[in-house]
Design an enzyme around this catalytic site. Sequence first.
Site, PDB file in Angstrom:
ATOM      1  N   LYS A   1      57.087  53.996  38.062  1.00 47.45           N
ATOM      2  CA  LYS A   1      58.156  54.587  37.098  1.00 47.45           C
ATOM      3  C   LYS A   1      59.124  54.190  36.581  1.00 47.45           C
ATOM      4  O   LYS A   1      60.036  54.006  35.404  1.00 47.45           O
ATOM      5  CB  LYS A   1      58.650  56.096  37.911  1.00 47.45           C
ATOM      6  CG  LYS A   1      59.669  57.149  36.617  1.00 47.45           C
ATOM      7  CD  LYS A   1      60.139  57.317  38.155  1.00 47.45           C
ATOM      8  CE  LYS A   1      61.481  58.511  37.270  1.00 47.45           C
ATOM      9  NZ  LYS A   1      62.399  59.267  38.007  1.00 47.45           N
ATOM     10  N   GLN A   2      59.067  52.585  36.518  1.00 48.15           N
ATOM     11  CA  GLN A   2      61.085  52.078  37.033  1.00 48.15           C
ATOM     12  C   GLN A   2      60.507  50.469  37.911  1.00 48.15           C
ATOM     13  O   GLN A   2      59.735  50.773  38.363  1.00 48.15           O
ATOM     14  CB  GLN A   2      62.152  52.582  37.095  1.00 48.15           C
ATOM     15  CG  GLN A   2      62.336  53.259  38.316  1.00 48.15           C
ATOM     16  CD  GLN A   2      63.142  54.214  38.628  1.00 48.15           C
ATOM     17  OE1 GLN A   2      63.343  55.370  38.591  1.00 48.15           O
ATOM     18  NE2 GLN A   2      64.666  54.180  39.014  1.00 48.15           N
TER      19      GLN A   2
ATOM     20  N   GLU B   1      59.263  56.288  41.866  1.00 52.86           N
ATOM     21  CA  GLU B   1      59.299  57.592  42.018  1.00 52.86           C
ATOM     22  C   GLU B   1      57.750  57.976  41.984  1.00 52.86           C
ATOM     23  O   GLU B   1      57.611  59.402  42.137  1.00 52.86           O
ATOM     24  CB  GLU B   1      60.439  58.175  41.993  1.00 52.86           C
ATOM     25  CG  GLU B   1      62.052  58.129  41.939  1.00 52.86           C
ATOM     26  CD  GLU B   1      63.101  58.018  41.712  1.00 52.86           C
ATOM     27  OE1 GLU B   1      62.136  58.981  40.803  1.00 52.86           O
ATOM     28  OE2 GLU B   1      64.331  58.591  42.190  1.00 52.86           O
TER      29      GLU B   1
ATOM     30  N   TRP C   1      71.693  56.127  44.197  1.00 53.35           N
ATOM     31  CA  TRP C   1      72.264  54.370  44.520  1.00 53.35           C
ATOM     32  C   TRP C   1      72.496  54.085  43.431  1.00 53.35           C
ATOM     33  O   TRP C   1      73.338  52.629  43.056  1.00 53.35           O
ATOM     34  CB  TRP C   1      70.808  54.533  44.587  1.00 53.35           C
ATOM     35  CG  TRP C   1      69.995  54.327  43.732  1.00 53.35           C
ATOM     36  CD1 TRP C   1      69.502  56.105  43.415  1.00 53.35           C
ATOM     37  CD2 TRP C   1      68.841  53.258  43.374  1.00 53.35           C
ATOM     38  NE1 TRP C   1      67.909  55.690  42.009  1.00 53.35           N
ATOM     39  CE2 TRP C   1      68.219  53.418  42.647  1.00 53.35           C
ATOM     40  CE3 TRP C   1      68.766  51.657  44.185  1.00 53.35           C
ATOM     41  CZ2 TRP C   1      67.183  52.607  41.895  1.00 53.35           C
ATOM     42  CZ3 TRP C   1      67.617  51.605  43.613  1.00 53.35           C
ATOM     43  CH2 TRP C   1      66.935  52.116  42.406  1.00 53.35           C
TER      44      TRP C   1
END
Lengths: 747, 289
Positions: free
Chosen positions: A605-606, A493, A354
């Site tokens: 995580k992000q 994630e 992506w």
Amino acid sequence: MVTNTKESLLTGFVPTSDKTWRIVQEGYDPFEEHDMETIFTVGNGFLGVRGTSEFISRQSRPGMFVAGLFAPDQHSGLPQMAVCPHPFSIRVAVEDQDYGSQEMAPEDHFRILDLKQGVSFRNWIIEDSEGRRTRFHSQRSASIANRRALFQQIEVQPLNYSGKISLDFNIPGRSQNMGGSELLVRLGAEALEAGGTLSRFETKDQRRQLFIGSRALPCTGHPDLFVHEAHGGDADTGASDRWSWSAAIGETYTFTRMISVATTRETEEPSATVISDLDLWAGSAPPDSFHNVPDSWRELWEVSDVVLEGDPTIQQALRFYIYHMLISANPDDEYVSIGARTLSGEAYNGHVFWDTETYMLPFFVATQPRMARALMMYRYHTLDGARRKAIAHGCKGAFYAWESAETGDEVTPEEIIMEDNRVIPIHTGHLQVHITADVAHGARRYWHATGDETFIREAGTEIMLETARFWKSRAELGDDGLYHLNDLQGPDEYHIHISDNAYTNYMAGWNVIRALGTLDWLRDNHPKEARELLDKIAMDQNEIEDLQDFVTRIYSADNPEAPAIEQFKGYFELDSSTVEELGRKDGPLSVTLDEELLQKTQVLKQADTLLLFQLFPELACKSGFRRNFDYYEPRTDHGSSLSYPTHALLAARLGYTEKALKYLALTAGLDLDDVMGNAALGIHAATAGGLWQAVVFGFAGLQYTDDGITVDPHMPSHWDRLAFSVFHHGRLVKVEVTNNPLKWEIL
Amino acid sequence: MNATKKCLLLPLDGSENSLKALAPAMALSKALFQTLHIIHVSDSQLPHDELITKLGLPKRGIAGSTIDSVIGDPVEEILRRAEEVEYVVMATKGQGGCQGKMAGSVAEQILHRSTANVLVIPPRAAGFEKISRVVVPLDGTPSASDAMPAAFAIAQATGASISIIHIPPVRSTKREDLEPGSLFVEGMLDESEGIGDIKNEFLDRFVRHHENYGPDVPVTLEVGIGHPSQVIIDTVRNLDADLIVAGWHGTLEIGHAQTLKSLVCQATKPLLAIRVGARKFHSKLVSAA
């Protein structure tokens, strides 16, 4: 610093003097060689060649990558981007002492990557066991005008001796992927009648063949001085195009070389094509390797450059990452896209994620729409693979691959088997369903910005509708009368098997709304094509009405009473400690916290929910942009390279200048400073696009709206001027922001 | 390390403890085809038979070895002879050390001042008669990997496998403060799919590029998180390894070589300490600022 004295050694092409237009390595360190090979990659979207030394040694990780040239991994059988033989390889012998792959510590070593002209320079001196010192200087580039062509120039100067030197312009007979597997088999090689060599390789599955033609010519001194011999050699020696001569002390001898690369993927006559390229080049007198290089690059930079005055470090990084994006995309090939590490490294097997649509595409849409179109057409040509994945998951429509290669079928490994036989399952291929909406968003972004009606009529609407129907089939109707997306994974994630991820749900709803809107547009403007498309994909009015119903009933977590948009159902019930409170020192918490423990915290995580504000700036005013940023930013671990640029962009828009600059510096240095410690494995493509977005969409505040282009600059005080161009509906718009006092112009 | 001096030095003081080093010294000597020089340093010269008896050596002697009685200061004499050998083998007593200082003052001084590789038999360690598995701790810095050639030499001679335990430092320093060329696998641990790639890069960078690397020596890589010496001790126990080969910078002052000091005190298997040299190579990317 590279001194003027050193640069005065360079003949022919001279590197651009402006430091922000070039990357310079001084000295040599075998332990950093793989990092440098990544950074000094040359390419053109058809192929990429790592900046490996001409003399391949044990410290080298050589690699040429040809876009779309995959072969099955020997263990998993999944497609892996094949490492092709190092095309710039040279073997040198002085008085019959072979410098081959000997361990030599080069003196006076420097590399210069001229971003403006697309040429990589290298200089070094080698002293052999007899005390003979020889200076070498090389230049290399990949042609934009003819993407099959690579050019190389090498100078040799014996510094303290006269004697016989031979240069073997070699095409190695073997190449290895990481871990030692060979995905290509050499079929043979031959000396060409007109000079040079032609080497033939085949992927191990025998699906594709690769042809590499190479021809070198001396271009200094008397032609009679040089003795030439060429032969095909074998797999161990490679093909040899050797020039030998008696060299005089202090004299400089220059050779130019053209390499042409073709595969059976893009041409039916690769052998003839390669030979024709070599003949055409050698027919010019004298052969000028770099003739077309600067003009092609000038055209690219005229549109794609971002001028940032007042911050040379960020300026240099911007140009560095723009360069790497420009050498990763090919406007003439709709059947390939950009892998996670471009054509500069083999991490993630060259698979497409992506990252392309969400992080890189905006740059291409804005400055190189032909490249952007090719990238989106890749998604159209791989639609059948996405359809097959949807069926495999019991769904309808198109479920795009989390990792995509040639066909669009899912190529994410199901598991990783560790050396201690532990099996680590990989969930992303099944659970990161948001990829499907990310692709649709890319298609819509491209159309919206370019107004390319042909694309939306012939490809884009089909992508939009097939992805829309996937969402309806993937969702479950709950007792509350709402559609829920269960058992998935968001961009964050760290949390898996979650439900109603805010990002995914919003993207899914947006996907369906925009698909229906696109269909309406097609019906209004091209009714016959609309009917044909609906027939083709077997979508009837009932299904369209179901989709209309779906968008009114998909679950949304936006509760103004909550501290933020809840990232997924149940998120606010988790331990709300921030990253700092959990004791992150340096390195992701996933290293120091047990995975199960991590999932019991809100640490992500992000950027996940916050990504919505990057993709949809119009949400900023109505959904508590600041409130969400203030909540999620302290809980974000930045365990992914995708995280820094998003936070730089959003912090800039919010006026959190100090924070924005901190994240911008981390983004800019990700590969040049090796922030993540894995630059050796290839350029972080998403970071490249993310840096451009952070500056253009964040600090300049550029937005594409239905009424045109707007800017809302947030300039740090030390930035003097920001200037860039973007295409909008075929018109090149120039944006210029100056500081102190703040002014901007859209021309 | 001086590769041209192919012999081992075994100083014995006549104590039962020092004799623990005999079996590993003999095993290493046999595997590497190197002569074993046994010396005893004291105030007076001892006749051969008396020396054999005092040191507890077999009366028939040891094949492929020499035995000498030397007068002088033990540390200085051992150091003087250490200049002529590739390895010094010594057992440590564990007196006092282990609470801040290292065990055995002679061993400490030899370790500190000798340029030879020093095979230390810690107090709790059993010696070895053969070597099947070697553990090499690497912290992800290029200099630590200077221990690899010695590990390969031993593994190739003995048929042993090498298990690398990578213990990334808990870092509070900025990346630019780290040794150039460092690589830590931790950065990719959260990205499961990337583990294989970064491990390969780690092995390429620190293991496979050494001149005496050969695919005939099986090499595995594990990542350990925690206090380095404890991770190493646990790894040795779990793998039933026979030998630890570790690089160190040669400074024993307070605050330095913490891992080495802990291993010398606490390791349950012999430790081969390899003194790593200064970096030979330097490279930098030039800033545009």
